[in-house]
Structure formats: C-alpha cells, structure tokens
Design a protein around this motif. Structure first.
Motif, PDB file in Angstrom:
ATOM      1  N   ASP A 142      57.179  55.469 149.847  1.00  0.00           N
ATOM      2  CA  ASP A 142      55.913  55.408 150.581  1.00  0.00           C
ATOM      3  C   ASP A 142      54.933  54.391 149.991  1.00  0.00           C
ATOM      4  N   ALA A 143      55.432  53.227 149.622  1.00  0.00           N
ATOM      5  CA  ALA A 143      54.561  52.171 149.099  1.00  0.00           C
ATOM      6  C   ALA A 143      53.567  51.755 150.173  1.00  0.00           C
ATOM      7  N   VAL A 144      52.370  51.407 149.734  1.00  0.00           N
ATOM      8  CA  VAL A 144      51.306  50.994 150.648  1.00  0.00           C
ATOM      9  C   VAL A 144      51.089  49.490 150.479  1.00  0.00           C
ATOM     10  N   PHE A 145      51.005  48.763 151.593  1.00  0.00           N
ATOM     11  CA  PHE A 145      50.844  47.315 151.553  1.00  0.00           C
ATOM     12  C   PHE A 145      49.394  46.924 151.293  1.00  0.00           C
ATOM     13  N   SER A 146      49.217  45.877 150.478  1.00  0.00           N
ATOM     14  CA  SER A 146      47.915  45.253 150.290  1.00  0.00           C
ATOM     15  C   SER A 146      48.145  43.754 150.191  1.00  0.00           C
ATOM     16  N   VAL A 147      47.183  42.974 150.626  1.00  0.00           N
ATOM     17  CA  VAL A 147      47.325  41.514 150.670  1.00  0.00           C
ATOM     18  C   VAL A 147      47.645  40.909 149.297  1.00  0.00           C
ATOM     19  N   PRO A 148      47.031  41.383 148.197  1.00  0.00           N
ATOM     20  CA  PRO A 148      47.359  40.786 146.893  1.00  0.00           C
ATOM     21  C   PRO A 148      48.853  40.857 146.538  1.00  0.00           C
ATOM     22  N   TYR A 149      49.601  41.708 147.207  1.00  0.00           N
ATOM     23  CA  TYR A 149      51.039  41.791 146.969  1.00  0.00           C
ATOM     24  C   TYR A 149      51.725  40.463 147.281  1.00  0.00           C
ATOM     25  N   LEU A 150      51.124  39.654 148.152  1.00  0.00           N
ATOM     26  CA  LEU A 150      51.716  38.375 148.534  1.00  0.00           C
ATOM     27  C   LEU A 150      51.182  37.189 147.730  1.00  0.00           C
ATOM     28  N   TYR A 151      50.228  37.409 146.838  1.00  0.00           N
ATOM     29  CA  TYR A 151      49.696  36.309 146.029  1.00  0.00           C
ATOM     30  C   TYR A 151      50.778  35.570 145.225  1.00  0.00           C
ATOM     31  N   PRO A 152      51.809  36.271 144.710  1.00  0.00           N
ATOM     32  CA  PRO A 152      52.851  35.540 143.974  1.00  0.00           C
ATOM     33  C   PRO A 152      53.597  34.497 144.818  1.00  0.00           C
ATOM     34  N   VAL A 153      53.559  34.645 146.117  1.00  0.00           N
ATOM     35  CA  VAL A 153      54.175  33.628 146.980  1.00  0.00           C
ATOM     36  C   VAL A 153      53.459  32.297 146.766  1.00  0.00           C
ATOM     37  N   VAL A 154      52.140  32.342 146.762  1.00  0.00           N
ATOM     38  CA  VAL A 154      51.332  31.135 146.583  1.00  0.00           C
ATOM     39  C   VAL A 154      51.466  30.598 145.162  1.00  0.00           C
ATOM     40  N   SER A 155      51.317  31.471 144.170  1.00  0.00           N
ATOM     41  CA  SER A 155      51.375  31.002 142.778  1.00  0.00           C
ATOM     42  C   SER A 155      52.757  30.462 142.420  1.00  0.00           C
ATOM     43  N   SER A 156      53.798  31.064 142.943  1.00  0.00           N
ATOM     44  CA  SER A 156      55.154  30.580 142.670  1.00  0.00           C
ATOM     45  C   SER A 156      55.384  29.209 143.290  1.00  0.00           C
ATOM     46  N   ALA A 157      54.887  29.016 144.501  1.00  0.00           N
ATOM     47  CA  ALA A 157      55.035  27.710 145.155  1.00  0.00           C
ATOM     48  C   ALA A 157      54.250  26.645 144.400  1.00  0.00           C
ATOM     49  N   LEU A 158      53.068  27.001 143.924  1.00  0.00           N
ATOM     50  CA  LEU A 158      52.252  26.026 143.197  1.00  0.00           C
ATOM     51  C   LEU A 158      52.868  25.640 141.851  1.00  0.00           C
ATOM     52  N   ILE A 159      53.530  26.580 141.214  1.00  0.00           N
ATOM     53  CA  ILE A 159      54.086  26.310 139.885  1.00  0.00           C
ATOM     54  C   ILE A 159      55.516  25.765 139.955  1.00  0.00           C
ATOM     55  N   TRP A 160      56.138  25.825 141.133  1.00  0.00           N
ATOM     56  CA  TRP A 160      57.518  25.366 141.276  1.00  0.00           C
ATOM     57  C   TRP A 160      57.783  23.957 140.728  1.00  0.00           C
ATOM     58  N   PRO A 161      56.972  22.961 141.041  1.00  0.00           N
ATOM     59  CA  PRO A 161      57.295  21.617 140.515  1.00  0.00           C
ATOM     60  C   PRO A 161      57.426  21.584 138.990  1.00  0.00           C
ATOM     61  N   TRP A 162      56.594  22.311 138.282  1.00  0.00           N
ATOM     62  CA  TRP A 162      56.653  22.333 136.819  1.00  0.00           C
ATOM     63  C   TRP A 162      57.867  23.130 136.340  1.00  0.00           C
ATOM     64  N   VAL A 163      58.163  24.227 137.012  1.00  0.00           N
ATOM     65  CA  VAL A 163      59.361  25.001 136.652  1.00  0.00           C
ATOM     66  C   VAL A 163      60.602  24.145 136.871  1.00  0.00           C
ATOM     67  N   PHE A 164      60.668  23.478 138.010  1.00  0.00           N
ATOM     68  CA  PHE A 164      61.810  22.616 138.324  1.00  0.00           C
ATOM     69  C   PHE A 164      61.987  21.540 137.267  1.00  0.00           C
ATOM     70  N   LEU A 165      60.918  20.830 136.947  1.00  0.00           N
ATOM     71  CA  LEU A 165      61.000  19.736 135.980  1.00  0.00           C
ATOM     72  C   LEU A 165      61.340  20.240 134.579  1.00  0.00           C
ATOM     73  N   ALA A 166      60.751  21.370 134.192  1.00  0.00           N
ATOM     74  CA  ALA A 166      61.032  21.932 132.863  1.00  0.00           C
ATOM     75  C   ALA A 166      62.481  22.395 132.760  1.00  0.00           C
ATOM     76  N   LEU A 167      62.980  23.070 133.784  1.00  0.00           N
ATOM     77  CA  LEU A 167      64.361  23.539 133.733  1.00  0.00           C
ATOM     78  C   LEU A 167      65.357  22.386 133.845  1.00  0.00           C
ATOM     79  N   ARG A 168      65.012  21.357 134.605  1.00  0.00           N
ATOM     80  CA  ARG A 168      65.897  20.193 134.682  1.00  0.00           C
ATOM     81  C   ARG A 168      66.005  19.526 133.308  1.00  0.00           C
ATOM     82  N   ARG A 169      64.875  19.383 132.642  1.00  0.00           N
ATOM     83  CA  ARG A 169      64.894  18.786 131.294  1.00  0.00           C
ATOM     84  C   ARG A 169      65.688  19.669 130.326  1.00  0.00           C
ATOM     85  N   TYR A 170      65.471  20.981 130.433  1.00  0.00           N
ATOM     86  CA  TYR A 170      66.191  21.954 129.605  1.00  0.00           C
ATOM     87  C   TYR A 170      67.701  21.865 129.861  1.00  0.00           C
ATOM     88  N   ARG A 171      68.092  21.756 131.135  1.00  0.00           N
ATOM     89  CA  ARG A 171      69.508  21.645 131.508  1.00  0.00           C
ATOM     90  C   ARG A 171      70.120  20.373 130.933  1.00  0.00           C
TER      91      ARG A 171
END
Length: 161
Positions: free
Chosen positions: A126-155
């Motif tokens: 019986d989880a209840v929905f709230s808009v902040p539950y979707l904030y990680p969608v935005v933050s993950s998309a914003l941080i993706w370029p740095w994650v991609f570049l860091a993991l590519r360098r690491y690889r």
C-alpha cells in the motif's frame, strides 16, 4: 587455485561503490534527489560490455539492492531486469548517441524503473505516491554524462573488455 576472469574485480568494485552511494547519508534537503546509482552503473556496463554483463549480473545486483534497502525481496531485481532488456537489445544504438541523448534514454529507463517499483510496492505494501519519488529521474539524467565519462575512464584504466 581458481583463475579470476580479467576485469572481474574492477566490475565488482563498481557495483559495491554504487550500492554504497545508494545508502550513503545525505543532507535531508538533497535526499529526495539522490541519483539512482545502481541503475546508472548497470546501464553503463550493459552498454559498454554486454557480452560480460547480462541479466544474471542485473539479477544479482538487484537482489543485493533489495537486501540493502530492506524492500520486498525481488522488487528492485524485477524492475532492473525489465529496464535492462531495452539496453541489451539496443546497446549498439544507444552507445553512439550523444551524451545528452543518452541522458534522455537513461531518464526514461529510470522513470520506468521507478514506476515499476512503485506499482509493485503499492500492490504489496500500500505504498502512497508523491512527486518527490520521481526526483531521481531528473538527478540521474543530469549526472549521467559524468557517470558515463568516469566509468569509461575506469574501464579503460582497468582494461575491462
């Protein structure tokens, strides 16, 4: 003595770091914006080396995430499995997108993952929905370029092929 496949330890380290970032304490103001680290790391590895990282890896990391977050066993694993399919199916196309386009794909995937987790938790607990539950969608998309570049360098640094 058993031989460890080349590059396995650095892969495991990246998963452990993603799991640590998932539960690392953050200021209360930033907590709702925590990027979906496990999904970001798995999406990268699924795109970069799909012949080494597949649904088995996604299942194990997903179950570890379930245990770590104390959620109903299998919820995160199921959601991660469902979003891993399009990545594995279209990795050749996605990896050639510009980072902004990849970030959009990542946002869509994480949005679907969040919706799947919410729906399962709603039915089971019986989880209840709230808009902040979707904030990680935005933050993950914003941080993706740095994650991609860091993991590519690491690889490349660890010669993971």
């Amino acid at each position: 003595m058993m031989m460890v496949k080349a590059g396995l330890i650095p892969l495991l380290i990246s998963y452990v770091i993603a799991l640590v970032f998932t539960v690392m304490p953050m200021p209360a103001l930033l907590e709702p914006w925590r990027p979906d680290w496990v999904s970001l790391v798995l999406i990268y590895w699924l795109m970069a080396i799909p012949h080494r990282v597949g649904v088995g890896t996604v299942l194990i990391v997903g179950l570890l995430t379930d245990i770590l977050l104390g959620s109903t066993f299998g919820v995160y694993a199921s959601a991660l499995l469902l979003i891993s399919y399009p990545v594995l199916r279209h990795y050749q196309r996605i990896r050639h997108y510009a980072l902004v386009q990849q970030a959009l794909v990542v946002a869509i995937l994480i949005f679907f993952k969040r919706v799947i987790v919410y729906e399962i938790e709603h039915v089971l607990n019986d989880a209840v929905f709230s808009v902040p539950y979707l904030y990680p969608v935005v933050s993950s998309a914003l941080i993706w370029p740095w994650v991609f570049l860091a993991l590519r360098r690491y690889r490349r640094h660890n010669h993971i092929h």
